[in-house]
Design an enzyme around this catalytic site. Sequence first.
Site, PDB file in Angstrom:
ATOM      1  N   CYS A 154     -33.465  40.108  32.814  1.00  0.00           N
ATOM      2  CA  CYS A 154     -33.509  41.483  33.324  1.00  0.00           C
ATOM      3  C   CYS A 154     -32.443  42.332  32.644  1.00  0.00           C
ATOM      4  O   CYS A 154     -31.260  42.261  32.985  1.00  0.00           O
ATOM      5  CB  CYS A 154     -33.304  41.480  34.839  1.00  0.00           C
ATOM      6  SG  CYS A 154     -33.261  43.129  35.575  1.00  0.00           S
ATOM      7  N   CYS A 157     -30.706  44.825  35.000  1.00  0.00           N
ATOM      8  CA  CYS A 157     -29.714  44.210  35.895  1.00  0.00           C
ATOM      9  C   CYS A 157     -28.423  43.872  35.165  1.00  0.00           C
ATOM     10  O   CYS A 157     -27.327  44.060  35.707  1.00  0.00           O
ATOM     11  CB  CYS A 157     -30.283  42.923  36.506  1.00  0.00           C
ATOM     12  SG  CYS A 157     -31.883  43.107  37.308  1.00  0.00           S
ATOM     13  N   ASP A 158     -28.524  43.347  33.950  1.00  0.00           N
ATOM     14  CA  ASP A 158     -27.370  42.726  33.300  1.00  0.00           C
ATOM     15  C   ASP A 158     -26.920  43.385  32.003  1.00  0.00           C
ATOM     16  O   ASP A 158     -25.920  42.971  31.419  1.00  0.00           O
ATOM     17  CB  ASP A 158     -27.681  41.246  33.017  1.00  0.00           C
ATOM     18  CG  ASP A 158     -27.987  40.467  34.282  1.00  0.00           C
ATOM     19  OD1 ASP A 158     -27.345  40.758  35.310  1.00  0.00           O
ATOM     20  OD2 ASP A 158     -28.862  39.580  34.261  1.00  0.00           O
TER      21      ASP A 158
END
Length: 326
Positions: A154, A157-158
């Site tokens: 992701c 997300c990261d």
Amino acid sequence: MVYCFCIPLRGMFEVEILRGVKIMYDVIIVGAGPAGLTAGIYAARGGLKTAILELAMPGGQAASTELIENYPGFPDGVNGYELMNSFHKQALTFGVEFIFEEVQKFNLTDQIKTIQTHNETYEARSLIIAAGSKPRLLGVPGEEVFHGRGVSYCATCDGAFFKGKKVVVVGGGEAAIEEGTYLTKFAEEVIIVHRREGFRASQIVMERAKANPKIRFELHAIIEEILGSEKVEGVRIRDVLNGGIREIPADGVFIYVGTNPNTQFIHGEIETDDQGYILTDNHLQTNIKGVYAAGDIRNTPLRQVATAVGDGALAAVEVEKFLSEA
């Protein structure tokens, strides 16, 4: 960018009040992605007592997508989290009950369907399975070891953890190229590794990636191993044309090689194809009367937010028809 999707107090309060009391729902929807949320909106608006069972945050994979450009009505694109948050709010407006628990198993043979979680057994006159899919693993040494320590599925997300660093993106589809482009907001260099010269991503997405000076491509190559000690330090790739092996230094690896359906709780009651996706007829009904499937979890040629929304709407309408004739 990491988003925190807070569970609404209203939904939690309702569930706690009803804990231990048998409730008969007209329809229970498993999964709160675009298909499940749309099904909930249509079902509740149609007067059905509706609950959505969801393990994590509403929105599914769409909620972790930085920019959705092909959903109608947003000429400049829309952030996936914001779009799914709107879906969620709309479902609450029509009275959908959200139950944040993990489904363990079903009993679908009787007229009344039962869904068992860790805490409760829920009953419904019909069921829509819209549990979506999860990222497929690459299946190479180092992937599991470094999951959360440089290996991610992701970018939204990261991605921010890799500011000024070098990352590898694995895959050649729309998600791989779009998320690779998104990672250039943070990373110094993005290396896209793909086993072929051709890509499944759309032309406009490819043109944007090829024009980005931070992106370079490693074609006709596959990842043999993800390298590192305490965290990711690089990858070992193999040239599929000549068999040559070499290593590429990298601080992170983002994997986009497809998805697998979230059907682990079905246990053979519902017919699936050889990949595990649920088989449905043209009305989205499964092989079991009163049980429907919608979105990425079913055997469908296209998995997009737009098609998931269409599935959710159709499944809810078909449930209304089924219940009115029961």
